[in-house]
Design a protein around this motif. Structure first.
Motif, mmCIF file in Angstrom:
data_model
loop_
_atom_site.group_PDB
_atom_site.id
_atom_site.type_symbol
_atom_site.label_atom_id
_atom_site.label_comp_id
_atom_site.label_asym_id
_atom_site.label_seq_id
_atom_site.Cartn_x
_atom_site.Cartn_y
_atom_site.Cartn_z
ATOM 1 N N ILE A 185 -58.523 -3.785 0.291
ATOM 2 C CA ILE A 185 -58.119 -2.813 -0.521
ATOM 3 C C ILE A 185 -56.746 -2.953 -1.067
ATOM 4 N N GLY A 186 -55.867 -3.956 -0.830
ATOM 5 C CA GLY A 186 -54.653 -4.292 -1.379
ATOM 6 C C GLY A 186 -53.316 -3.773 -0.619
ATOM 7 N N VAL A 187 -53.476 -4.044 0.683
ATOM 8 C CA VAL A 187 -52.343 -3.353 1.452
ATOM 9 C C VAL A 187 -51.725 -4.599 2.398
ATOM 10 N N ASP A 188 -50.165 -4.315 2.321
ATOM 11 C CA ASP A 188 -49.554 -5.310 3.239
ATOM 12 C C ASP A 188 -49.618 -5.135 4.619
ATOM 13 N N THR A 197 -49.733 -1.638 -6.260
ATOM 14 C CA THR A 197 -48.729 -2.447 -5.768
ATOM 15 C C THR A 197 -49.110 -3.836 -6.349
ATOM 16 N N GLU A 198 -48.116 -4.900 -6.261
ATOM 17 C CA GLU A 198 -48.529 -6.302 -6.664
ATOM 18 C C GLU A 198 -49.653 -6.671 -5.808
ATOM 19 N N LEU A 199 -49.778 -5.947 -4.648
ATOM 20 C CA LEU A 199 -50.995 -6.597 -3.703
ATOM 21 C C LEU A 199 -52.261 -5.828 -4.120
ATOM 22 N N GLN A 252 -62.317 -11.575 -18.020
ATOM 23 C CA GLN A 252 -61.163 -10.673 -18.107
ATOM 24 C C GLN A 252 -60.005 -11.427 -18.364
ATOM 25 N N GLU A 253 -59.051 -10.869 -19.229
ATOM 26 C CA GLU A 253 -57.725 -11.362 -19.382
ATOM 27 C C GLU A 253 -56.840 -11.398 -18.104
ATOM 28 N N ASN A 254 -56.211 -12.533 -17.609
ATOM 29 C CA ASN A 254 -55.258 -12.766 -16.461
ATOM 30 C C ASN A 254 -56.016 -12.386 -15.398
ATOM 31 N N LEU A 255 -57.169 -13.241 -15.102
ATOM 32 C CA LEU A 255 -57.972 -13.044 -13.828
ATOM 33 C C LEU A 255 -57.050 -13.351 -12.720
ATOM 34 N N GLY A 305 -54.617 -9.957 -6.528
ATOM 35 C CA GLY A 305 -53.719 -9.235 -5.535
ATOM 36 C C GLY A 305 -53.993 -9.874 -4.377
ATOM 37 N N SER A 306 -54.305 -9.138 -3.201
ATOM 38 C CA SER A 306 -54.423 -9.331 -1.994
ATOM 39 C C SER A 306 -55.606 -10.083 -1.724
#
Length: 718
Positions: free
Chosen positions: A101-104, A201-203, A257-260, A265-266
């Motif tokens: 899910i993209g968590v640090d 976030t970036e993740l 998609q652009e910039n795959l 992310g995570s």
């Protein structure tokens, strides 16, 4: 050549979830966390859904995608999944869930730190205290919620874990309540269910998704069915890992998609061969390179082949996860066709003129030796029971013994692996010596273990989570409205078999290690039974394949033996057979010479359809015309005939007094040559099966090889 395991589908699958709300009671987190329920900024937030239960080594995420709790072991969640308050006792590994899910999420010795939505939660192994945003909360956890580490080597869930391997368990309800998730009990799948707000976030993964048949998704890359596109190729080369391999993506990921690369992310992950990853991407790059020479593609392919060569084991096979070979991921595997598909790719690089620069850069001898070692591993790993060679297991330990993988992948004979290996050998090698013996034994074993009187069928059931259920039926069950699955004859193969008391028996293993073997996947009209594979498993894991080896046994193997050479290979243009048909659209003799050609790679081109019919375009841009071609279309490998205009011929056609019949029905196998007995328009006909230049010819005024009389019109005289 990815095997598509076909089951009969009765109707559309519809998913349904029943949710029962439970109140929020996280006193410790209330007023301390940054996110407050009801005050979300939806423009910068996403909501992710997860399910946990104590019956399955996996959790589900978003649209019921199964993700393993831990990638290297078979650990289970513990406690009561029905306790959804912050004091709930459910304990589970959460590292992979947070990655999805993209968590640090970080582990440092006994300390676990989770940074999410601007908040930082710190827990410690063996302690009831937690720290939230720098504030220590004493005795926040109950005795049943204290974080702990479990050694997967010692818990009995995977006997092939040979070294200490610790997995961290956290109190699921407490952690998710702290981050303001809404939590429920999902009665349909007996699971703890949470809707989790995530501020981006970036993740945070931001991958666009595309469903099947709309654009190109990652699943089509894995299955080798994706259209060639520079845009997609550039995305693939951009996400190649430094070691040359590739990590897995969600299967619905839009590959155009652009910039795959930047949107993962995570979900950036280590190189793996699981599900065919790395092999599939390299094959796609090779397809692009054949079509359009490009230094970037060539460099990526060279880098990837080096990764495969460097990670071939001493025994000659490949592990599922060479970058992190722990637990069952250290096994040598035929699962997902991994070892055979690596060898197919190496053979492609070795033999393709368009890839000769890749071969020369890597070294022809290195590739040749890797292929020899791989073939040697295959021949040495064929299992012997009752003094006879049979088939292959899907996984092997380093000492060459059949091994367990996931909890449902018990040490056993795999029909899926056996059929794939037999095809690999027939398409790669001439029928000589040990090769012939190995394939012959495998074919005999597959014939022996076929379940002749039933087929696996999907039946619509909207009360079930995925909207369907799967049964093994013979067409006589009461209440079955659609029995068309039995119209063309019954028969299926179980995925795995065990050998007991001199007999082979289907093996049905569930995902729960406490109940590894069950008598049945499902019974007709059975609502629940301790003897059934659980629904979540039987609806997501393939236990049967109705079409696994029919073509292999009836067509490919006889052709391989009779021709005395590898299927799908041509060393030089084949001579014109004396009695091969030559036809065009009006079934008349055009006077042009036909040719009889086997494509060097049965998947070496693309089928397209227009208002006049079907064409096949080779990777070099040419189209077969006025000739026979041996091709693979939707898993059916057969001879197809193309007219002078380049269109596939169907139905009856005639040449020099001989009649032929090419399958006329648009069911995914249109155009393939009929051989043997066939029932056409209410009459039985026999078409020659011999590979002697007259294959497919209708026999007339004679006795068939199996002793039946046919008349001047080819019809069986009864």
């Amino acid at each position: 050549m990815k095997k598509i395991h076909k089951l009969v589908m009765a109707s559309t699958m519809i998913a349904a979830v029943s949710l029962t709300a439970v109140g929020y009671t996280a006193v410790a987190a209330k007023g301390t966390a940054s996110v407050v329920r009801g005050q979300y900024d939806f423009s910068d937030m996403t909501v992710r859904r997860v399910w946990f239960n104590t019956l399955d080594p996996a959790f589900m995420i978003d649209d019921y995608d199964r993700v393993w709790l831990d990638s290297n072991s078979n650990v289970l969640a513990e406690g009561n999944y029905e306790e959804t308050g912050s004091d709930g006792s459910l304990m589970a590994p959460m590292a992979e869930m947070f990655r999805q899910i993209g968590v640090d999420y970080r582990e440092d010795g006994n300390k676990v730190t989770i940074v999410m939505n601007g908040d930082t939660l710190v827990l410690e192994i063996g302690k009831k205290d937690v720290t939230l945003n720098g504030v220590k909360i004493g005795n926040a956890l109950s005795a049943s919620q204290v974080p702990k580490k479990i050694n997967a080597k010692d818990n009995g869930l995977n006997p092939y874990m040979t070294e200490d391997y610790y997995v961290t368990y956290l109190p699921v309800a407490y952690v998710l309540h702290t981050f303001q998730a809404d939590i429920y009990t999902d009665g349909n799948v007996k699971s703890f269910y949470a809707a989790i707000p995530i501020f981006k976030t970036e993740l945070t993964p931001d991958l666009a998704a595309v469903s099947d048949d709309y654009g190109v998704n990652y699943r089509s890359i894995l299955e080798g069915e994706a259209e060639i596109s520079d845009e997609i190729a550039e995305n693939i080369t951009a996400i190649q890992n430094a070691d040359g391999g590739f990590g897995l993506l969600p299967e619905a990921t839009d590959m155009a998609q652009e910039n795959l690369e930047g949107r993962r992310g995570s979900l950036v992950s280590e190189s793996t061969l699981e599900k065919g990853a790395t092999i599939a991407e390299l094959n796609y790059i090779a397809d692009c390179l054949v079509e359009t020479p490009d230094e970037a593609y060539e460099s990526a392919l060279i880098k990837g082949i080096h990764f495969l060569l460097e990670n071939q084991t001493a025994a000659g096979g490949w592990q599922m996860n060479p970058a992190n070979p722990k637990g069952f991921r250290a096994n040598l595997v035929f699962t997902d066709q991994i070892t055979t598909d690596v060898l197919r790719l190496l053979r492609r690089v070795d033999s393709s003129n368009a890839l000769k620069d890749v071969k020369n850069t890597i070294g022809a001898e290195k590739i040749t030796q890797a292929i020899k070692a791989g073939d040697h591993f295959i021949l040495n790993s064929q299992l012997v029971y009752g003094g006879k060679k049979t088939g292959w297991a899907s996984q092997y330990s380093e000492d060459g013994q059949a091994a367990m993988g996931r909890t449902y992948e018990r040490e056993s004979l795999s029909a899926f692996a056996t059929a794939d290996i037999a095809e690999y050998l027939m398409y790669s090698c001439d029928p000589v010596d040990m090769i012939k013996e190995a394939v012959e034994s495998a074919v005999e074993w597959l014939e022996e273990v076929k379940i002749e009187d039933k087929e696996a069928v999907y039946i619509t059931d909207l009360s079930m989570q995925n909207g369907f259920d799967v049964f093994l039926l013979d067409g006589t069950e009461p209440g079955i409205l659609d029995t068309s699955f039995a119209d063309d004859g019954l028969g299926t193969w179980a995925s795995n078999y065990t050998y007991k008391s001199g007999k082979f028996k289907p093996l049905y293993s569930d995902v729960d290690p406490k109940r590894p073997e069950q008598p049945k996947v499902n019974d007709w009209n059975a609502a629940a039974s301790d003897n059934l594979i659980w629904y979540a498993s039987r609806s997501t894991i393939t236990y049967y394949d109705n079409d696994l080896a029919d073509v292999l046994i009836e067509e490919e193997y006889p052709t391989w033996i009779e021709t005395g050479k590898a299927l799908g290979t041509v060393d030089e243009p084949a001579p014109e057979p004396d009695n091969k048909p030559d036809s065009d659209h009006d079934s008349s003799d055009s006077g042009s010479s036909s040719s009889y050609t086997t494509a060097a790679d049965p998947n070496s081109g693309t089928w397209t359809q227009d208002e006049y019919g079907w064409r096949f375009t080779l990777k070099n841009g040419t189209q077969p015309n006025a000739q026979w071609f041996y091709l693979d279309w939707n898993g059916t490998k057969s001879w197809y005939y193309f007219s002078e205009e380049g269109y596939m011929i169907t139905g009856w056609f005639e040449h020099e007094g001989n009649r032929y019949y090419l399958h006329p029905i648009s069911d995914g196998t249109m155009g393939h040559m009929y051989v043997g007995w066939h029932f056409i328009d209410g009459k039985w006909y026999y078409f020659n099966q011999k590979s002697d230049g007259t294959m497919g010819k209708l026999l007339i005024n004679t006795t068939t090889p199996d002793g039946y009389e046919v008349g001047a019109d080819g019809i069986w005289i009864q």
